[in-house]
Design a protein around this motif. Structure first.
Motif, short mmCIF file in Angstrom:
data_model
loop_
_atom_site.label_atom_id
_atom_site.label_comp_id
_atom_site.label_asym_id
_atom_site.label_seq_id
_atom_site.Cartn_x
_atom_site.Cartn_y
_atom_site.Cartn_z
N TRP A 273 0.85 -1.20 0.00
CA TRP A 273 0.00 0.00 0.00
C TRP A 273 0.87 1.24 0.00
N GLY A 274 0.39 2.29 -0.58
CA GLY A 274 1.13 3.55 -0.61
C GLY A 274 0.35 4.59 -1.38
N GLU A 275 0.77 5.81 -1.24
CA GLU A 275 0.14 6.90 -1.96
C GLU A 275 0.39 6.74 -3.46
N GLY B 71 2.61 16.03 -19.47
CA GLY B 71 2.66 16.33 -18.05
C GLY B 71 2.78 15.03 -17.28
N CYS B 72 2.95 15.13 -15.99
CA CYS B 72 3.09 13.94 -15.16
C CYS B 72 1.82 13.10 -15.27
N PRO B 73 1.96 11.78 -15.47
CA PRO B 73 0.76 10.95 -15.65
C PRO B 73 -0.16 10.92 -14.44
N GLY B 74 0.35 11.22 -13.25
CA GLY B 74 -0.51 11.32 -12.08
C GLY B 74 -0.72 10.03 -11.32
N LEU C 180 3.92 5.85 -8.19
CA LEU C 180 4.36 6.27 -9.52
C LEU C 180 5.85 6.56 -9.54
N THR C 181 6.35 7.23 -8.52
CA THR C 181 7.78 7.53 -8.43
C THR C 181 8.59 6.24 -8.42
N PHE C 182 8.12 5.25 -7.66
CA PHE C 182 8.82 3.97 -7.61
C PHE C 182 8.79 3.28 -8.96
N TRP D 198 -0.58 5.34 -11.59
CA TRP D 198 -0.14 4.14 -12.28
C TRP D 198 -1.11 3.73 -13.39
N THR D 199 -2.39 3.87 -13.17
CA THR D 199 -3.37 3.46 -14.17
C THR D 199 -3.15 4.21 -15.48
N THR D 200 -2.92 5.50 -15.40
CA THR D 200 -2.69 6.31 -16.60
C THR D 200 -1.39 5.92 -17.28
N LEU D 201 -0.33 5.76 -16.49
CA LEU D 201 0.96 5.37 -17.06
C LEU D 201 0.88 3.97 -17.65
N ARG D 202 0.22 3.07 -16.96
CA ARG D 202 0.08 1.69 -17.45
C ARG D 202 -0.58 1.67 -18.83
N HIS D 203 -1.66 2.41 -18.97
CA HIS D 203 -2.38 2.48 -20.24
C HIS D 203 -1.47 3.02 -21.34
N ALA D 204 -0.74 4.07 -21.05
CA ALA D 204 0.16 4.66 -22.04
C ALA D 204 1.28 3.70 -22.42
N MET D 205 1.80 2.96 -21.44
CA MET D 205 2.87 2.00 -21.73
C MET D 205 2.35 0.84 -22.57
N LEU D 206 1.16 0.36 -22.27
CA LEU D 206 0.59 -0.73 -23.07
C LEU D 206 0.36 -0.27 -24.51
N GLU D 207 -0.05 0.98 -24.65
CA GLU D 207 -0.26 1.53 -25.99
C GLU D 207 1.05 1.64 -26.75
N ARG D 208 2.09 2.08 -26.07
CA ARG D 208 3.39 2.30 -26.72
C ARG D 208 4.18 1.00 -26.94
N PHE D 209 4.25 0.16 -25.92
CA PHE D 209 5.11 -1.01 -25.97
C PHE D 209 4.36 -2.32 -26.19
N GLY D 210 3.03 -2.26 -26.20
CA GLY D 210 2.24 -3.47 -26.39
C GLY D 210 2.32 -3.99 -27.81
N SER D 211 2.06 -5.24 -27.96
CA SER D 211 2.15 -5.86 -29.26
C SER D 211 0.76 -6.17 -29.79
N SER D 212 0.48 -5.73 -31.01
CA SER D 212 -0.80 -6.05 -31.61
C SER D 212 -0.87 -7.54 -31.96
N ILE D 213 0.30 -8.16 -32.16
CA ILE D 213 0.34 -9.59 -32.44
C ILE D 213 -0.21 -10.38 -31.26
N ARG D 214 0.15 -9.95 -30.06
CA ARG D 214 -0.35 -10.62 -28.86
C ARG D 214 -1.86 -10.52 -28.77
#
Length: 95
Positions: free
Chosen positions: A34-36, A64-67, A41-43, A69-85
């Motif tokens: 648990w944590g703020e 700007g700062c994603p704010g 996000l910093t971690f 984990w949910t926002t960053l996670r979505h952006a990372m999946l969009e950028r690094f995710g594979s459409s093949i998968r």
């Protein structure tokens, strides 16, 4: 003595890195610890290396700062995710 889950691995954003598995590991880790949201996000950003960290710096500058984990996670999946998968998963469902 309380058990601490093992720290998630680094993510480099290379072709051999599976962002889906990595984000799943991070999700499970965050559910155990648990944590703020800002501390989480910093971690998480500290786990990014190489191309993934360079991408994050550009992403942060552009949006700007994603704010959280949910926002960053979505952006990372969009950028690094594979459409093949995704296509393989859909094919498995149809069979």
């Amino acid at each position: 003595m309380a058990l601490q889950p093992r720290r998630p691995p680094y993510f480099c954003g290379g072709v051999d890195d599976d962002v889906h598995i990595w984000t799943s590991i991070v999700d499970r880790w965050l559910n155990a610890i648990w944590g703020e949201p800002s501390a989480q996000l910093t971690f998480i950003v500290s786990l990014l290396r190489g191309a993934a960290y360079e991408w994050y710096l550009q992403y942060e500058t552009q949006t700007g700062c994603p704010g959280d984990w949910t926002t960053l996670r979505h952006a990372m999946l969009e950028r690094f995710g594979s459409s093949i998968r995704v296509e393989k998963a859909r094919a498995g469902i149809y069979q």
